[in-house]
Design an enzyme around this catalytic site. Structure first.
Site, PDB file in Angstrom:
ATOM      1  CB  SER A 124      -0.863  -0.013   1.263  1.00  0.00           C
ATOM      2  OG  SER A 124      -1.479   1.225   1.457  1.00  0.00           O
ATOM      3  CE1 TYR A 150      -4.085  -1.962   4.961  1.00  0.00           C
ATOM      4  CE2 TYR A 150      -3.572   0.279   4.265  1.00  0.00           C
ATOM      5  CZ  TYR A 150      -3.866  -1.036   3.949  1.00  0.00           C
ATOM      6  OH  TYR A 150      -3.923  -1.431   2.639  1.00  0.00           O
ATOM      7  CE  LYS A 154      -1.961  -4.567   3.337  1.00  0.00           C
ATOM      8  NZ  LYS A 154      -2.211  -5.858   2.677  1.00  0.00           N
TER       9      LYS A 154
END
Ligand code: UDP
Length: 342
Positions: A124, A150, A154
């Site tokens: 991401s 988050y 990643k």
């Protein structure tokens, strides 16, 4: 090829699975159905071309995943399964470390035990955090300093892959991987079968479309004091079919020992207000807009320099008109107002 698609009952994974089937590949979908929808699998099953196998399994069930890989002779994995809401990750980080990082470790253990050779990872642009102004549009060599759990999960996924690839090289075994750093993914399959169905929905375009349908009481704009022309955050919205296409091109290009990273976006940024305006135009609907405080974890401006994948693999987004992207999602929401449950 025989391809394991993790998270294949989710939004992006189902679109990729559909594309692989249409191209004649055998697709083994594994999904815990924590956020995915078995009905998405039912919809792509009749696809002509390849063969589809579905297993409801959590990636932390390592032995089961390993059996599945062996049973179906899988040499390529596309790993989509993950939780992907920035705000939720700030509120509940352990959920993200468990579902994204721990699950990836377990999946990779199964892959290595069963001899998987190629791994395509859904990374991401959240791994870049707040990029320095001079690095926007963002190239792959931009420093990766995530500002949300988050984004951190990643980045951890990328680092784990790098270390696994190094260990494989040292022991003389074939392993290659690509980390695909998605910017914002939007739109729905234009044949109308597949779409976006999250509970709760937090992503901007589906939220605004639900407001346009009257299924929610207006839209909140998170932050109007960002250092951007209209004060709201800017993102790069890539159509999900173009994203699936990039996965196929990358999978076909991977050679033993390759370690690749590509940014995937259209290369143009739109603000939250521009998205709301575009939705009004496409749908002809009006709805309330509330200005609210910033949402933690949101960088002001993210859009891609996707020139590397264009130069190396000839990929670039084909659906670059924002209205067309929104229109494809609008069609899904109108035809499936209750998502896969309706
Ligand atoms: N956003 C917003 N209202 C919403 C949902 C999102 O203003 O109801 C903003 C969010 O703060 C971010 C942008 O829209 O700046 C894109 O958010 P989204 O959750 O769609 O994707 P993200 O960029 O977090 O992956």
């Amino acid at each position: 090829m025989n391809v394991l698609v993790t998270g294949g009952a989710g939004y992006i994974g189902s679109h990729a699975a559909q594309r692989l089937l249409r191209d004649g590949h055998t697709v083994v979908v594994v999904d815990s159905l924590l956020r995915g929808h078995e009905r998405a699998i039912d919809r792509i099953r009749p696809q002509s071309g390849g063969r589809l196998v579905f297993a409801k399994l959590d990636l932390n069930e390592r032995a089961g995943i390993e059996r599945l890989i062996r049973e179906h002779g899988v040499a390529t994995v596309m790993h989509f399964a993950a939780l992907a809401a920035v705000g939720e990750s700030v509120e509940n980080p352990m959920l993200y470390y468990r579902n994204n990082t721990c699950a990836m470790v377990s999946l990779l253990e199964a892959c290595l035990a069963a001899g998987v050779e190629r791994f395509v990872f859904s990374s991401s642009c959240a791994t870049y955090g707040v990029p320095p102004e001079r690095m926007i549009p963002i190239p792959e060599h931009c420093p990766q300093c995530p500002i949300s759990p988050y984004g951190e999960t990643k980045l951890q996924g990328e680092r784990i892959l790098r270390d696994v690839a190094e260990a494989c090289r040292r022991s003389g075994r074939d392993f290659s991987y690509a980390a695909l750093r998605y910017f914002n993914v939007a739109g729905c399959d234009r044949s109308g079968l597949l779409g976006e169905d999250h509970t709760p929905e937090t992503h901007l375009i589906p939220v605004v479309l639900q407001a346009a349908l009257g299924r929610r009481d207006g839209v909140s704009v998170f932050g109007t004091d960002y250092p951007t022309p209209d004060g709201t955050c800017i993102r790069d919205y890539l159509h999900v079919e173009d994203l699936a296409d990039a996965h196929v091109k990358v999978m076909e290009a991977l050679r033993p020992g390759d370690e690749r990273a590509y940014n995937l976006g259209i290369g143009t940024g739109y603000s939250v207000r521009q998205i709301i305006e575009a939705v009004r135009e496409v749908t002809g609907a009006d709805f309330k807009v509330r200005e609210q405080a910033r949402r933690p974890g949101d960088p002001p401006r993210l859009f891609a320099d996707a020139s590397r994948i264009h130069a190396e693999l000839g990929w670039s987004a084909r659906i670059t008109d924002l209205r067309e992207i929104i229109d494809s999602a609008w069609r899904w929401f109108r035809q499936n107002p209750k998502g896969y449950g309706g």
